[in-house]
Design a protein around this motif. Structure first.
Motif, mmCIF file in Angstrom:
data_model
loop_
_atom_site.group_PDB
_atom_site.id
_atom_site.type_symbol
_atom_site.label_atom_id
_atom_site.label_comp_id
_atom_site.label_asym_id
_atom_site.label_seq_id
_atom_site.Cartn_x
_atom_site.Cartn_y
_atom_site.Cartn_z
ATOM 1 N N GLU A 200 0.691 -1.206 -0.011
ATOM 2 C CA GLU A 200 -0.038 -0.119 -0.002
ATOM 3 C C GLU A 200 0.910 1.243 0.057
ATOM 4 O OE1 GLU A 200 -3.375 -1.961 2.957
ATOM 5 O OE2 GLU A 200 -1.753 -1.015 3.779
ATOM 6 N N ASP A 201 0.418 2.314 -0.280
ATOM 7 C CA ASP A 201 1.053 3.781 -0.411
ATOM 8 C C ASP A 201 0.175 4.745 -0.211
ATOM 9 O OD1 ASP A 201 2.819 5.645 -1.005
ATOM 10 O OD2 ASP A 201 2.332 5.888 -3.124
ATOM 11 N N PRO A 202 0.075 5.119 0.828
ATOM 12 C CA PRO A 202 1.629 5.085 2.085
ATOM 13 C C PRO A 202 1.332 3.876 2.792
ATOM 14 C CG PRO A 202 0.060 6.747 2.704
ATOM 15 C CD PRO A 202 -0.505 6.204 1.367
ATOM 16 N N ILE A 203 2.418 3.388 3.498
ATOM 17 C CA ILE A 203 2.429 2.027 4.611
ATOM 18 C C ILE A 203 3.584 2.623 5.216
ATOM 19 C CG2 ILE A 203 3.983 0.591 2.951
ATOM 20 C CD1 ILE A 203 1.451 -0.582 5.678
ATOM 21 N N PRO A 222 -1.608 2.828 -4.703
ATOM 22 C CA PRO A 222 -2.100 3.865 -3.654
ATOM 23 C C PRO A 222 -3.480 3.423 -2.877
ATOM 24 C CG PRO A 222 -2.659 4.287 -6.222
ATOM 25 C CD PRO A 222 -1.819 3.165 -6.047
ATOM 26 N N VAL A 223 -3.936 4.019 -1.733
ATOM 27 C CA VAL A 223 -4.798 3.614 -1.034
ATOM 28 C C VAL A 223 -5.655 4.966 -0.888
ATOM 29 C CG1 VAL A 223 -3.477 2.357 0.579
ATOM 30 C CG2 VAL A 223 -4.008 4.743 1.133
ATOM 31 N N ASP A 224 -7.000 4.619 -0.679
ATOM 32 C CA ASP A 224 -7.909 5.884 -0.419
ATOM 33 C C ASP A 224 -8.520 5.317 0.730
ATOM 34 O OD1 ASP A 224 -9.907 3.677 -0.954
ATOM 35 O OD2 ASP A 224 -10.299 4.602 -2.917
ATOM 36 N N ALA A 422 5.017 20.851 21.035
ATOM 37 C CA ALA A 422 4.262 19.842 20.315
ATOM 38 C C ALA A 422 4.820 19.166 19.083
ATOM 39 C CB ALA A 422 2.835 20.058 20.238
ATOM 40 N N ARG A 423 5.085 17.901 18.866
ATOM 41 C CA ARG A 423 5.761 17.328 18.012
ATOM 42 C C ARG A 423 4.661 16.598 17.270
ATOM 43 N NH1 ARG A 423 10.093 13.365 17.217
ATOM 44 N NH2 ARG A 423 11.352 15.036 18.344
ATOM 45 N N PHE A 424 4.771 17.044 15.803
ATOM 46 C CA PHE A 424 3.846 16.448 14.890
ATOM 47 C C PHE A 424 4.420 15.856 13.655
ATOM 48 C CE2 PHE A 424 1.364 19.618 17.081
ATOM 49 C CZ PHE A 424 0.064 19.068 17.174
ATOM 50 N N TYR A 425 3.615 14.850 13.069
ATOM 51 C CA TYR A 425 4.248 13.883 12.243
ATOM 52 C C TYR A 425 3.720 13.912 10.916
ATOM 53 C CZ TYR A 425 6.768 11.949 16.008
ATOM 54 O OH TYR A 425 7.540 11.785 17.034
ATOM 55 N N PRO A 426 4.353 14.102 9.682
ATOM 56 C CA PRO A 426 3.607 14.068 8.403
ATOM 57 C C PRO A 426 3.409 12.611 7.780
ATOM 58 C CG PRO A 426 6.174 14.504 8.229
ATOM 59 C CD PRO A 426 5.718 14.192 9.636
ATOM 60 N N VAL A 427 2.218 12.543 7.293
ATOM 61 C CA VAL A 427 1.896 11.139 6.426
ATOM 62 C C VAL A 427 3.054 11.194 5.373
ATOM 63 C CG1 VAL A 427 0.250 10.173 5.061
ATOM 64 C CG2 VAL A 427 -0.461 11.349 6.837
ATOM 65 N N ALA A 428 3.477 12.166 4.826
ATOM 66 C CA ALA A 428 4.396 12.072 3.747
ATOM 67 C C ALA A 428 5.510 11.118 3.910
ATOM 68 C CB ALA A 428 4.744 13.223 3.204
ATOM 69 N N THR A 429 6.103 11.032 5.241
ATOM 70 C CA THR A 429 7.253 10.283 5.725
ATOM 71 C C THR A 429 6.881 8.906 5.176
ATOM 72 O OG1 THR A 429 7.436 11.505 7.551
ATOM 73 C CG2 THR A 429 8.617 9.544 7.622
ATOM 74 N N HIS A 430 5.652 8.288 5.104
ATOM 75 C CA HIS A 430 5.269 6.756 4.840
ATOM 76 C C HIS A 430 4.937 6.641 3.434
ATOM 77 C CE1 HIS A 430 5.492 6.385 9.220
ATOM 78 N NE2 HIS A 430 4.658 7.357 9.526
ATOM 79 N N ALA A 431 5.019 7.817 2.505
ATOM 80 C CA ALA A 431 4.534 7.663 1.183
ATOM 81 C C ALA A 431 5.588 7.352 0.083
ATOM 82 C CB ALA A 431 3.727 9.094 0.861
ATOM 83 N N PHE A 432 5.443 6.673 -0.910
ATOM 84 C CA PHE A 432 6.155 6.477 -1.690
ATOM 85 C C PHE A 432 6.275 7.953 -2.767
ATOM 86 C CE2 PHE A 432 5.518 2.308 -0.659
ATOM 87 C CZ PHE A 432 6.482 1.333 -0.818
ATOM 88 N N ASP A 433 5.238 8.460 -2.818
ATOM 89 C CA ASP A 433 4.905 9.634 -3.417
ATOM 90 C C ASP A 433 4.585 10.868 -2.323
ATOM 91 O OD1 ASP A 433 4.739 11.926 -5.131
ATOM 92 O OD2 ASP A 433 3.237 11.155 -6.478
ATOM 93 N N PRO A 434 5.630 11.253 -1.753
ATOM 94 C CA PRO A 434 5.142 12.395 -0.796
ATOM 95 C C PRO A 434 4.129 13.710 -1.096
ATOM 96 C CG PRO A 434 7.510 11.948 -0.682
ATOM 97 C CD PRO A 434 7.001 11.391 -2.005
#
Ligand SMILES: Cc1ncc(COP(=O)(O)O)c(C=O)c1O
Length: 468
Positions: A200-203, A222-224, A422-434
């Motif tokens: 899956e992208d992202p995973i 890709p996932v939706d 506060a620390r936040f995390y982007p989904v893009a880190t886990h994506a093949f196509d950020p």
């Protein structure tokens, strides 16, 4: 030998101190081969220590070859024992190999996937461990079998059959050090001539790295909001396996409907691929009972992976693989070759914890707790950002993904909010196509208090204001 000093207050025994000083002297060449050491009586009186201490230190040095074999009177330094090397090890520079989730103290950490650690049932767990430790030592303390203890495999089997519609026998289960080790073992079993893997992208990025480290070629689909878009599965490929998180896609959060599950199974049959079903947090579904597994639809094609990292705690490092019959022996061998077997006390404690009904009770309690946290997060998101912010995925698990249309999260942005607390995390880190996920944040609520969720999201709103 005037350079030798002994610290009588030190926690290091005096024999060890004296031995180390003389050893250092010989290795560095300060004490030359053939040099005569003082007699034990003489050295003891000079250092104001007991003669026995000197005799024992000399004995150790003889045993290791630093002193010449005893011949008549006198103690002499042996030849060939000088070796210039570092005497003390400074902390070496080490490159960080984890995903960098550690936060400075006081910073609210929105990391996904950590359960509420304060609610771990410590008292009950202690009771289980205590009871288990009273078992005969042969049962508890000896080498065991790679697949893990039957007590635990039986308890897991009963659980997944009853709760997840998995079809399996305890002999198909291999207890592993979490999902992480289970993935490594599955890669070893399934990556043969076939090197292509569909994910899956992202995973989770860690999963991509593990699969890649086994020499696989990764093919993202890709996932939706309904998980993997099975219509996009690559038909020209014959993958070794397809890796999916159908109950709760990580990170986007979709739950795969039956039509896509069937399409995925048809794809697996057509291409001869296996499916790895990572069922990491399906227990925490808030808008209905947990969904059935993919495994139950086609047990011969699906390798099922479960974990206790989310329902109990990640530090326990217990997960499991459910293997199709033809892979069981190979799976056990691989586990054996990597670490023999999981630690036994916690296997037996967990088996007891499940068998006595405490596990189901704990999961039910935590489900209510996480549902409340998720609602609080949803409310705080609306209060702070209004309706343009969209929450993705199904109401499941320990995290959600929020999309902030029009925003682009940059490293400078994250650094700014972190400096504010506060620390936040982007989904893009886990994506093949950020680029597809630039406006999405991964918000973990599992280990945060109501107050932390509110304060953290208010901080986020304050910082986003400058960026819009
Ligand atoms: C998709 C996914 N599966 C499984 C896990 C759990 O891994 P483990 O069981 O090794 O702790 C994680 C951890 O966050 C994850 O993101």
């Amino acid at each position: 030998m005037l350079w030798i000093t002994i610290d009588k207050e030190s926690a290091v025994p005096m024999i060890r101190q004296l031995y180390a000083r003389i050893r250092e002297g010989i290795l560095s060449g300060r004490l030359q081969p053939g040099a005569r050491l003082p007699s034990s009586r003489d050295l003891a009186s000079r250092l104001l220590i007991s003669r026995n201490v000197v005799l024992e230190a000399y004995d150790l040095l003889y045993a290791e070859g630093f002193l010449a074999p005893k011949q008549g009177a006198g103690t002499y330094v042996a030849g060939g024992a000088a070796f210039a090397g570092p005497v003390r090890m400074a902390a070496p520079p080490v490159e960080e190999v984890t995903m960098g989730y550690d936060c400075p103290p006081g910073v609210i950490n929105f990391r996904a996937g950590t359960p509420n650690l304060k609610m771990f049932p410590a008292k009950l767990w202690l009771q289980m461990v205590r009871e288990v430790l009273l078992l005969p030592p042969e049962e508890m303390l000896a080498y065991g079998h790679p697949e893990g203890r039957m007590e635990l495999r039986q308890a897991i089997c009963d659980y997944v059959v009853a709760q997840r519609e998995v079809i399996c026998h305890p002999e198909q289960i291999v207890i592993t050090a979490g999902t992480t080790q289970a993935i490594g073992i599955a890669c070893h079993l399934l990556l043969g001539e076939r090197r292509d893997v569909v994910l899956e992208d992202p995973i989770t990025r860690d999963i991509q790295l593990i699969v890649k480290s086994h020499g696989a070629m990764l093919h993202p689909v890709p996932v939706d909001n309904d998980g993997m878009r099975t219509a996009d599965l690559p038909l020209s490929l014959k993958p070794a396996f397809v890796y999916v998180t159908p109950s709760h896609q990580f990170p986007i959060g979709g739950t795969m409907p039956i039509q896509r599950r069937i399409e995925l199974l048809h794809y697996a049959e057509k291409t001869g691929a296996f499916i790895i079903e990572d069922d990491y947090d399906s227990e925490f579904r808030f808008d209905g009972p947990p969904l059935s597994s993919l495994h139950g639809l086609h047990p011969d094609r699906v390798v099922y992976i479960g974990t206790f990292s989310k329902t109990l705690c990640p530090a326990i490092r217990i997960g499991y693989l459910i293997l199709p019959p033809q892979l069981i022996s190979l799976g056990r061998s691989r586990k054996w070759q990597s670490d023999l077997h999981n630690e036994v006390t916690s296997q037996l404690a967990l088996a007891r914890f499940i068998r006595l009904g405490y596990y189901l009770r704990h999961v039910a309690r935590m489900r209510k707790h996480y549902q409340q946290r998720r609602n609080e997060m949803a409310v705080a998101l609306t209060e702070n950002f209004g309706h343009p912010v969209e929450i993705l995925g199904s109401a499941t698990g320990l995290h959600l993904v929020a999309r902030f249309p029009g925003c682009e999260f940059t490293p400078a942005f994250f650094a700014g909010v972190e400096a504010a607390g506060a620390r936040f995390y982007p989904v893009a880190t886990h994506a093949f196509d950020p680029r597809q996920h630039r406006d999405e944040l991964l918000l973990g609520y599992g280990n945060l208090s109501t107050e932390e969720i509110r304060t953290g999201l208010a901080l986020l709103a304050k910082h986003l204001h400058h960026y819009r």
